[in-house]
Design a protein around this motif. Structure first.
Motif, mmCIF file in Angstrom:
data_model
loop_
_atom_site.group_PDB
_atom_site.id
_atom_site.type_symbol
_atom_site.label_atom_id
_atom_site.label_comp_id
_atom_site.label_asym_id
_atom_site.label_seq_id
_atom_site.Cartn_x
_atom_site.Cartn_y
_atom_site.Cartn_z
ATOM 1 N N VAL A 1 35.429 -50.942 -19.976
ATOM 2 C CA VAL A 1 35.921 -50.207 -18.803
ATOM 3 C C VAL A 1 35.339 -48.802 -18.842
ATOM 4 O O VAL A 1 35.596 -48.040 -19.779
ATOM 5 C CB VAL A 1 37.464 -50.132 -18.776
ATOM 6 C CG1 VAL A 1 37.934 -49.277 -17.603
ATOM 7 C CG2 VAL A 1 38.077 -51.520 -18.674
ATOM 8 N N THR A 2 34.571 -48.437 -17.810
ATOM 9 C CA THR A 2 33.919 -47.138 -17.757
ATOM 10 C C THR A 2 34.744 -46.166 -16.920
ATOM 11 O O THR A 2 35.323 -46.538 -15.901
ATOM 12 C CB THR A 2 32.518 -47.261 -17.144
ATOM 13 O OG1 THR A 2 32.621 -47.864 -15.844
ATOM 14 C CG2 THR A 2 31.623 -48.116 -18.018
ATOM 15 N N ASN A 3 34.779 -44.907 -17.340
ATOM 16 C CA ASN A 3 35.415 -43.834 -16.579
ATOM 17 C C ASN A 3 34.689 -42.528 -16.839
ATOM 18 O O ASN A 3 34.077 -42.335 -17.873
ATOM 19 C CB ASN A 3 36.897 -43.711 -16.919
ATOM 20 C CG ASN A 3 37.765 -44.599 -16.044
ATOM 21 O OD1 ASN A 3 37.855 -44.390 -14.841
ATOM 22 N ND2 ASN A 3 38.386 -45.604 -16.648
ATOM 23 N N GLY A 4 34.851 -41.581 -15.920
ATOM 24 C CA GLY A 4 34.061 -40.370 -15.941
ATOM 25 C C GLY A 4 32.864 -40.613 -15.010
ATOM 26 O O GLY A 4 32.915 -41.486 -14.151
ATOM 27 N N PRO A 5 31.842 -39.809 -15.151
ATOM 28 C CA PRO A 5 31.603 -38.817 -16.192
ATOM 29 C C PRO A 5 32.048 -37.419 -15.773
ATOM 30 O O PRO A 5 32.515 -37.195 -14.661
ATOM 31 C CB PRO A 5 30.077 -38.859 -16.329
ATOM 32 C CG PRO A 5 29.619 -39.118 -14.916
ATOM 33 C CD PRO A 5 30.660 -40.026 -14.312
ATOM 34 N N THR A 6 31.876 -36.472 -16.714
ATOM 35 C CA THR A 6 31.912 -35.057 -16.392
ATOM 36 C C THR A 6 30.932 -34.362 -17.327
ATOM 37 O O THR A 6 30.448 -34.964 -18.291
ATOM 38 C CB THR A 6 33.337 -34.485 -16.495
ATOM 39 O OG1 THR A 6 33.380 -33.206 -15.857
ATOM 40 C CG2 THR A 6 33.811 -34.349 -17.940
ATOM 41 N N TRP A 7 30.641 -33.091 -17.030
ATOM 42 C CA TRP A 7 29.598 -32.378 -17.769
ATOM 43 C C TRP A 7 30.133 -31.089 -18.382
ATOM 44 O O TRP A 7 31.114 -30.509 -17.897
ATOM 45 C CB TRP A 7 28.444 -32.023 -16.827
ATOM 46 C CG TRP A 7 27.576 -33.191 -16.488
ATOM 47 C CD1 TRP A 7 26.406 -33.572 -17.087
ATOM 48 C CD2 TRP A 7 27.805 -34.167 -15.457
ATOM 49 N NE1 TRP A 7 25.914 -34.714 -16.502
ATOM 50 C CE2 TRP A 7 26.746 -35.095 -15.506
ATOM 51 C CE3 TRP A 7 28.809 -34.338 -14.510
ATOM 52 C CZ2 TRP A 7 26.654 -36.188 -14.638
ATOM 53 C CZ3 TRP A 7 28.736 -35.423 -13.645
ATOM 54 C CH2 TRP A 7 27.673 -36.334 -13.710
#
Length: 313
Positions: free
Chosen positions: A167-173
């Motif tokens: 399960v993928t979540n994000g992204p942020t930098w």
């Protein structure tokens, strides 16, 4: 396990919460997600992935609008040069016309990158500072490691950058743009990549922070102007703020819903943290105990976030 980023900066101060948390839209979303503040419209967009619906909230007037879809809508970004939204739907990247009359959304697919992975759908995503949209796919059943990380460019190129996620979540930098953070929610792992802004590539994936019970699992997240990470906790009933170097928890905001899914800063001063939640996965007893689950919340913070990056197309 923490793998702090290498940095010589001093630890950041903890932010201050200015006032109570409020539920501003008790929408009863099955899977609320995708918080996006539109600077152009001074309005907050968010979604219910599984119902599926797109919501718009105008804080100045209190006006609300809802669009319905025939399949999952999973992440959204504003377009830099055209009206409407760039989104991910169940199978990939698409455009949505928000100016069309009525409540049935008009969408058009641009690219579907993994037709052979029939058990997958897309999930979270955001634009980087150059207007490229990064999004992850995931297993519908949240079990098989069939999800991947993609980058979609305004010229129509789509590139797979990593693979093997449940399960993928994000992204942020990070504030300097040199690190991209990305979650594999099922494993409780928040990863960091080295990010090459010029090339639009990631490398050197490592576990930056690992979540353990009873804190739930890392879901959607955002970065504030100081570079601190704000992370929604699925099953943890909170949003936490973390130092970008040590990953130390600096602040915790309790939310009256077990499944907290995403957060983004908004309002004219970017000091309001908007938070989405979900009813999906709750037992009937839990739903009765959490009547605001699936609602949109907000809380004021003493320091601002950063504007959402626009899709370059």
């Amino acid at each position: 396990m923490n793998r702090p980023e290498t940095d010589n900066s001093m630890p950041l101060a903890a932010p201050t919460v200015d006032g109570p948390l409020e539920c501003i839209w008790p929408a009863g979303a099955n899977l609320g997600e995708g918080t996006l503040w539109s600077e152009r419209e001074q309005a907050l967009y968010w979604i219910d992935i599984l119902t599926p619906r797109l919501f718009r909230h105008d804080p100045a007037t209190g006006a609300q609008r809802t669009w319905t879809f025939g399949e999952e809508i999973t992440a959204i970004a504003e377009r830099a040069t055209e009206p409407g939204l760039f989104v991910t739907l169940r199978r990939g990247f698409a455009l949505v016309d928000t100016a069309a009359p009525g409540d049935a959304a008009r969408s058009r697919y641009l690219h579907q990158p993994e037709p052979e992975r029939t058990g997958n759908r897309f999930n979270d995503g955001k634009c980087d500072a150059r207007g490229r949209f990064w999004a992850g796919s995931m297993d519908f059943d949240c079990k098989a490691p069939t999800g991947a990380l993609y980058r979609y460019d305004a010229d129509g190129r789509c590139t797979k950058h990593d693979d093997g996620f449940e399960v993928t979540n994000g992204p942020t930098w990070s504030a300097d743009g040199r690190t991209m953070y990305f979650n594999n929610t099922v494993l409780g792992n928040l990863y960091a990549y080295d990010f090459d802004m010029e090339a639009g590539t990631v490398s050197n994936r490592r576990v930056w922070h690992r979540f353990h019970a009873p804190d739930g699992l890392p879901d959607g997240m955002t970065t504030d102007a100081a570079g601190r990470l704000w992370i929604a906790h699925w099953g943890g009933a909170c949003v936490t703020c973390h130092d970008p170097v040590s990953a130390a928890e600096l602040c915790r905001i309790a939310v009256p819903a077990s499944h907290v899914t995403d957060c983004a800063f908004g309002d004219a001063d970017l000091r309001t943290l908007y938070i989405t939640t979900a009813r999906n996965g709750l037992t009937p007893a839990q739903q009765a105990a959490e009547p605001l689950a699936g609602g949109l919340f907000k809380v004021r913070i003493d320091s601002p976030g950063v504007p959402a990056s626009l899709f370059a197309g």
